[in-house]
Design a protein around this motif. Structure first.
Motif, PDB file in Angstrom:
ATOM      1  N   TYR A 136      26.349 -24.410 -29.313  1.00  0.00           N
ATOM      2  CA  TYR A 136      25.547 -24.187 -29.990  1.00  0.00           C
ATOM      3  C   TYR A 136      25.124 -24.057 -31.780  1.00  0.00           C
ATOM      4  N   LYS A 137      25.105 -24.917 -32.399  1.00  0.00           N
ATOM      5  CA  LYS A 137      24.544 -24.413 -34.009  1.00  0.00           C
ATOM      6  C   LYS A 137      23.760 -23.487 -34.056  1.00  0.00           C
ATOM      7  N   VAL A 138      25.001 -21.688 -34.252  1.00  0.00           N
ATOM      8  CA  VAL A 138      23.888 -20.870 -34.944  1.00  0.00           C
ATOM      9  C   VAL A 138      23.477 -21.281 -35.893  1.00  0.00           C
ATOM     10  N   SER A 139      23.907 -21.485 -36.974  1.00  0.00           N
ATOM     11  CA  SER A 139      23.553 -21.760 -38.553  1.00  0.00           C
ATOM     12  C   SER A 139      24.783 -22.220 -38.979  1.00  0.00           C
ATOM     13  N   GLU A 140      24.632 -22.713 -40.047  1.00  0.00           N
ATOM     14  CA  GLU A 140      25.473 -23.059 -40.745  1.00  0.00           C
ATOM     15  C   GLU A 140      27.137 -22.477 -40.569  1.00  0.00           C
ATOM     16  N   GLU A 141      26.430 -21.166 -40.549  1.00  0.00           N
ATOM     17  CA  GLU A 141      28.216 -20.293 -40.325  1.00  0.00           C
ATOM     18  C   GLU A 141      28.593 -20.032 -39.221  1.00  0.00           C
ATOM     19  N   LEU A 142      27.952 -19.812 -38.280  1.00  0.00           N
ATOM     20  CA  LEU A 142      28.284 -19.791 -36.855  1.00  0.00           C
ATOM     21  C   LEU A 142      28.067 -20.616 -36.093  1.00  0.00           C
ATOM     22  N   ARG A 143      28.621 -20.559 -34.862  1.00  0.00           N
ATOM     23  CA  ARG A 143      28.753 -22.039 -33.467  1.00  0.00           C
ATOM     24  C   ARG A 143      30.177 -21.193 -32.100  1.00  0.00           C
ATOM     25  N   ILE A 144      29.097 -21.483 -31.297  1.00  0.00           N
ATOM     26  CA  ILE A 144      29.773 -20.983 -29.636  1.00  0.00           C
ATOM     27  C   ILE A 144      29.501 -22.007 -29.067  1.00  0.00           C
ATOM     28  N   GLY A 145      30.255 -21.964 -28.006  1.00  0.00           N
ATOM     29  CA  GLY A 145      30.207 -22.811 -26.792  1.00  0.00           C
ATOM     30  C   GLY A 145      30.545 -22.455 -25.618  1.00  0.00           C
ATOM     31  N   ALA A 146      30.277 -22.507 -24.551  1.00  0.00           N
ATOM     32  CA  ALA A 146      30.958 -22.395 -23.011  1.00  0.00           C
ATOM     33  C   ALA A 146      31.275 -23.710 -22.755  1.00  0.00           C
ATOM     34  N   GLY A 147      31.831 -23.461 -21.340  1.00  0.00           N
ATOM     35  CA  GLY A 147      32.263 -24.908 -20.392  1.00  0.00           C
ATOM     36  C   GLY A 147      32.139 -24.214 -18.674  1.00  0.00           C
TER      37      GLY A 147
END
Length: 488
Positions: free
Chosen positions: A170-181
């Motif tokens: 997920y792109k929280v903002s242009e500066e921050l992305r998070i992910g999980a598997g």
């Protein structure tokens, strides 16, 4: 027979996820490997599902398939310490034996796509196999005598093991992305080992070949795990990545097929039952990286990885009503007890430096040139290195290219993994022969240890890959505003 059951655990000890240290010989993925495994902050294609799932935000609307061929080879010269006449210790050197692995393709498959109008949430599914050789050693020497490596391993051929992963980023903002598997390690693992059923020289000389027992172990593994990642992009020139891999807690059923020894004590023996359970742990991982992009076409990353191999401390085996009947000198029936085999792995570290330079050939054709190097410490203490689990400090030198034409990218990689020679002096080797009377290993001792000697190994790796970018869904249409004019 206890050693036959123990073979289940020893065989399964090389299964698990695509860890580079300890039980596996290289980082994975055709493109990441070309960068020396430096693919944490800069992860932006399907390979991010292993290195840093936050990078999958940039992999949306993508299908990727690649395969690598590991041309692994190793040599082992066993050195054995025994008690001679008068109690004096004597050291014997065996002939050198050569091990290799069939060049079977090691794949990566995956697809990712956005699921919302703003293309902030990316989901997908992928599958990959570990970069581990299916090693095979000779059971006998050219003159017909037993191979000195037979008590550690004969062959891993026939194994089929991989990880399936469902992921979201997920792109929280242009500066921050998070992910999980969410991962599931699945497959069948097969091991052939020549073991010795002589109970501590009570029936014959130590490691008497007439007590050798060829054992084929097949295990079915289904084990869940998962990973998390974050990418921070404070400016277009730099980005930071942090990712963690959860451990695997393997609890697997297994079956074994046994060729009973030729010794007279086993002439009338039979085996009843073939089922057992095996438990052990595979490590958690922590990765961190920083990638700099001084221009729009240049990327260089430095990354670090810590692997918690100290979790892999023992292998515990519980036979399920496995019995021997009719063995001379044994109670009949004789029930095989549970055993615990020491492994005593340690945490290891690696550092990776790599990058890529893009050249614009035409408006629709791009060429990426990649280079990378890596260094990794060993996760196996020297006294526990064996022909089954060869490991030492390793250096990786890699390079590759990627050609993008419109939406299609073709990758090619060559890497060479070099391990300096490892010596396990006979006086310090600590992998004992399992005592088939008690079911437990002998107390740690170099006398009669099966893993002392000289080791060398190397692995050229050739990889090819294919990526296709689908059309991204069009942005949502803006609603037209209707203006109404009213008279007062």
């Amino acid at each position: 027979m206890r050693r036959r059951v123990a073979a289940i655990a020893i065989a399964l000890a090389v299964s698990g996820n695509a860890h580079a240290g300890g039980l596996y010989f290289s980082e994975r993925g055709v493109r990441p490997l070309a960068r020396g495994g430096a693919f944490v902050a800069g992860a932006d294609d399907i390979n991010a599902m292993w290195f840093n799932p936050a990078g999958l935000v940039d992999a949306q609307s993508t299908f990727l398939a690649d395969a690598a061929f590991m041309l692994f080879s190793a040599d082992f010269q066993r050195q054995t310490q025994v008690v001679g006449d008068g109690g004096a210790l004597q050291t014997f050197d065996s002939p050198s034996v050569h091990g290799d692995a069939p060049p079977v393709p090691i794949p990566t498959l995956g697809i990712a796509f956005p699921v919302d109008d703003d293309q902030r949430l990316t989901v997908g599914v992928g599958a990959f196999a570990p970069y581990a050789p299916l090693l095979r050693w000779p059971e006998k020497l050219p003159d017909g005598s037993p191979s000195p490596s037979r008590y550690s391993l004969v062959s891993l051929e026939g194994s089929l093991l991989g990880t399936v992963e469902l992921f979201a980023a997920y792109k929280v903002s242009e500066e921050l992305r998070i992910g999980a598997g969410l991962q599931l390690l699945v497959g069948s693992f097969q091991n052939v080992t020549d073991l010795n059923a002589n109970p501590n020289s009570l029936l014959g000389a130590p490691q008497d070949p007439s007590y050798d027992t060829l054992t084929q172990t097949r295990a079915l593994i289904v084990t869940p795990s998962g990973n998390l990642g974050v990418t921070w992009i404070p400016s277009k020139y730099v980005r930071f990545g942090l990712a963690g891999q959860l451990p695997y807690w393997v609890d697997a059923p297994a079956t074994l097929r046994v060729r009973l020894p030729a010794a007279a004590a086993f002439a009338s023996a039979t085996q009843v039952g073939s089922d057992a359970g095996v438990k052990f742990r595979l490590p958690a991982h922590l990765r961190a990286g920083v990638e700099v992009r001084p221009t729009d076409t240049t990327r260089v990353e430095l990354s670090y990885e810590h692997q918690f191999w100290s979790l892999h401390d023992t292998i515990d085996i519980t036979p399920h009503n496995v019995e021997l009947i009719g063995v001379t000198g044994f109670p009949s029936p004789y029930t095989i007890p549970a055993i615990s085999i020491p492994r005593h792995f340690r945490d290891c570290d690696s550092i990776h430096l790599g990058g890529e330079q893009r050249f614009d050939i035409s408006e629709t054709t791009k060429l990426d040139v990649r280079l990378g190097v890596a260094f990794e410490t060993s996760a196996i203490p020297t006294p526990y290195v064996s022909p089954l689990t060869i490991d030492g400090n390793k250096f990786t030198f890699a390079g590759g290219v990627g050609i993008t034409i419109d939406r299609t990218r073709i990758d090619a990689t060559f890497a060479y993994v070099y391990m300096p020679e490892v010596d396990v002096p006979a006086g310090s080797a600590l992998l004992p022969v399992i005592n088939p009377v008690s079911g437990y290993p002998n107390p740690p001792s170099s006398v009669g240890a099966v893993n002392g000697g000289h080791y060398s190994a190397a692995a050229p790796i050739i990889g090819i890959g294919f990526q296709y970018k689908f059309d991204k869904p069009p942005p949502p249409k803006k609603k037209k505003l209707r203006h109404h004019v009213t008279e007062d």
